[in-house]
Design a protein around this motif. Structure first.
Motif, mmCIF file in Angstrom:
data_model
loop_
_atom_site.group_PDB
_atom_site.id
_atom_site.type_symbol
_atom_site.label_atom_id
_atom_site.label_comp_id
_atom_site.label_asym_id
_atom_site.label_seq_id
_atom_site.Cartn_x
_atom_site.Cartn_y
_atom_site.Cartn_z
ATOM 1 N N MET A 212 0.826 -1.208 0.000
ATOM 2 C CA MET A 212 0.000 0.000 0.000
ATOM 3 C C MET A 212 0.861 1.259 0.000
ATOM 4 S SD MET A 212 -3.282 -0.830 2.429
ATOM 5 C CE MET A 212 -2.424 -1.723 3.727
ATOM 6 N N THR A 213 2.177 1.100 -0.052
ATOM 7 C CA THR A 213 3.089 2.244 -0.024
ATOM 8 C C THR A 213 3.722 2.438 -1.406
ATOM 9 O OG1 THR A 213 3.615 1.792 2.291
ATOM 10 C CG2 THR A 213 5.115 3.232 1.090
ATOM 11 N N ALA A 214 3.523 3.614 -1.981
ATOM 12 C CA ALA A 214 4.099 3.899 -3.302
ATOM 13 C C ALA A 214 3.940 5.384 -3.614
ATOM 14 C CB ALA A 214 3.445 3.050 -4.386
ATOM 15 N N GLU B 159 0.421 14.174 -8.593
ATOM 16 C CA GLU B 159 1.318 13.477 -7.666
ATOM 17 C C GLU B 159 0.464 12.634 -6.735
ATOM 18 O OE1 GLU B 159 3.927 16.040 -5.567
ATOM 19 O OE2 GLU B 159 5.065 16.638 -7.349
ATOM 20 N N LEU B 160 0.771 11.339 -6.673
ATOM 21 C CA LEU B 160 0.016 10.403 -5.842
ATOM 22 C C LEU B 160 0.954 9.786 -4.802
ATOM 23 C CD1 LEU B 160 -1.897 10.800 -8.258
ATOM 24 C CD2 LEU B 160 -2.392 8.347 -8.180
ATOM 25 N N ARG B 161 0.545 9.864 -3.550
ATOM 26 C CA ARG B 161 1.292 9.245 -2.450
ATOM 27 C C ARG B 161 0.359 8.298 -1.706
ATOM 28 N NH1 ARG B 161 3.412 14.388 -2.900
ATOM 29 N NH2 ARG B 161 5.697 14.547 -2.774
ATOM 30 N N SER B 162 0.793 7.052 -1.566
ATOM 31 C CA SER B 162 -0.055 6.032 -0.960
ATOM 32 C C SER B 162 0.642 5.416 0.252
ATOM 33 C CB SER B 162 -0.377 4.939 -1.991
ATOM 34 O OG SER B 162 -1.049 3.858 -1.390
ATOM 35 N N VAL B 163 -0.105 5.290 1.359
ATOM 36 C CA VAL B 163 0.402 4.622 2.566
ATOM 37 C C VAL B 163 -0.671 3.646 3.059
ATOM 38 C CG1 VAL B 163 1.892 6.540 3.250
ATOM 39 C CG2 VAL B 163 -0.466 6.479 4.056
ATOM 40 N N LYS C 130 -4.398 4.785 2.109
ATOM 41 C CA LYS C 130 -4.676 6.224 2.156
ATOM 42 C C LYS C 130 -3.871 6.873 1.034
ATOM 43 C CE LYS C 130 -4.875 10.143 5.362
ATOM 44 N NZ LYS C 130 -4.339 11.137 4.413
ATOM 45 N N VAL C 131 -4.563 7.462 0.075
ATOM 46 C CA VAL C 131 -3.916 7.973 -1.133
ATOM 47 C C VAL C 131 -4.115 9.487 -1.201
ATOM 48 C CG1 VAL C 131 -3.667 7.736 -3.624
ATOM 49 C CG2 VAL C 131 -4.499 5.801 -2.275
#
Length: 287
Positions: free
Chosen positions: A5-7, A23-27, A61-62
């Motif tokens: 889920m992290t990327a 810009e996409l941040r995923s945790v 969570k994105v």
């Protein structure tokens, strides 16, 4: 195949009307929770963006940020003076309610939505471009999550192999441990010169052996290991299923520890708990 889920992903486009960049941040997160930061002028595409995110992602969570710059045509910058005057009047009214109001900055007024008139562009074309660019960013994000998930899967496999070694070690030593425990009790009774009925003594020794027998726990540990390996090969979200299996592994390790009759078995149970916790921490990042 597990997916992390992290990327992070970034996609940019240059067009006649200007530039745009997602810009996409995923945790990790228990559910799918996309959040969007974008100019209010294109806020109407948020629902299609959310539907597209659900199409590609299941959990995480994105944070999605859109950087949008509309190119100004040559000439004077167009200002909505009527709207600017309304902002100024409202600011002055508020200032009259304060003892020491700060001066109004023209630059602050220009930052308010709608004061600077944006160039006329084809809104349908702009929205279509932004949606297509967002989908490209989602695909890039998904690929990054899959690459990281593959590495997490390798780390989990290493822990599974180490757990299997500990389980086999306990299984191999168990007959000798039970035999040694029996001899120890008999020697202690002889040392104390305690006379017990032979049949009753045998019954007690059998009960003791049954309580110390951990074959059932070892079998369940082997079963859980096989199930985890099978789940890791599934092409769907597996994080919650793996988390449940970690709980079951931990339950068997606790039982193994409580039934331990030798230091070696206790040490193996402790090592199992360490390995299970290491896997559990990795699994928290798996979709």
């Amino acid at each position: 195949m597990p997916s992390s889920m992290t990327a992070f992903a970034r996609q940019t486009i240059e067009a006649p009307w200007g530039t745009a960049s997602w810009e996409l941040r995923s945790v990790n997160h228990r559910y799918l929770e996309p959040g969007f930061r974008m100019p209010e002028t294109v806020r109407d595409i948020e629902m299609p963006l959310r539907e597209m995110a659900r199409k590609y992602l299941q959990r995480g969570k994105v944070d999605c940020t859109l950087h949008l710059h509309i190119a100004q045509e040559s000439g004077d910058i167009a200002v909505n003076q009527s709207l600017a005057r309304q902002y100024i009047d409202a600011s002055q009214q508020l200032a009259g309610m304060m003892a020491t109001p700060a001066p109004i900055s023209p630059l602050d007024i220009l930052r308010w939505p709608g004061v600077l008139k944006e160039p006329e562009i084809n809104r349908d074309e702009l929205n279509k471009t932004l949606l297509e660019l967002f989908e490209q960013a989602l695909i890039q994000l998904l690929e990054g999550r899959q690459r990281e998930g593959e590495k997490l899967g390798q780390l989990i496999e290493q822990r599974l192999d180490a757990i299997a070694v500990q389980v086999q070690s306990v299984r191999n030593n168990l007959p000798e441990l039970l035999k040694a425990q029996r001899h120890k009790i008999l020697a202690r009774l002889e040392e104390l010169q305690v006379s017990l009925d032979h049949d009753r003594l045998e019954q007690e020794l059998v009960l003791m052996a049954q309580k110390a027998d951990v074959d059932e726990e070892l079998d369940r540990l082997d079963t859980h290991l096989s199930e985890i390996r099978r789940v890791l090969k599934r092409k769907e979200p597996i994080g919650r299923r793996l988390d449940f299996l970690m709980q079951e592994l931990n339950r068997e390790a606790n039982t193994l520890s409580s039934k331990s009759i030798a230091t070696d078995t206790t040490n193996s149970a402790v090592e199992l708990k360490v390995l299970i916790e290491q896997m559990r921490e990795q699994i928290q990042n798996i979709e």
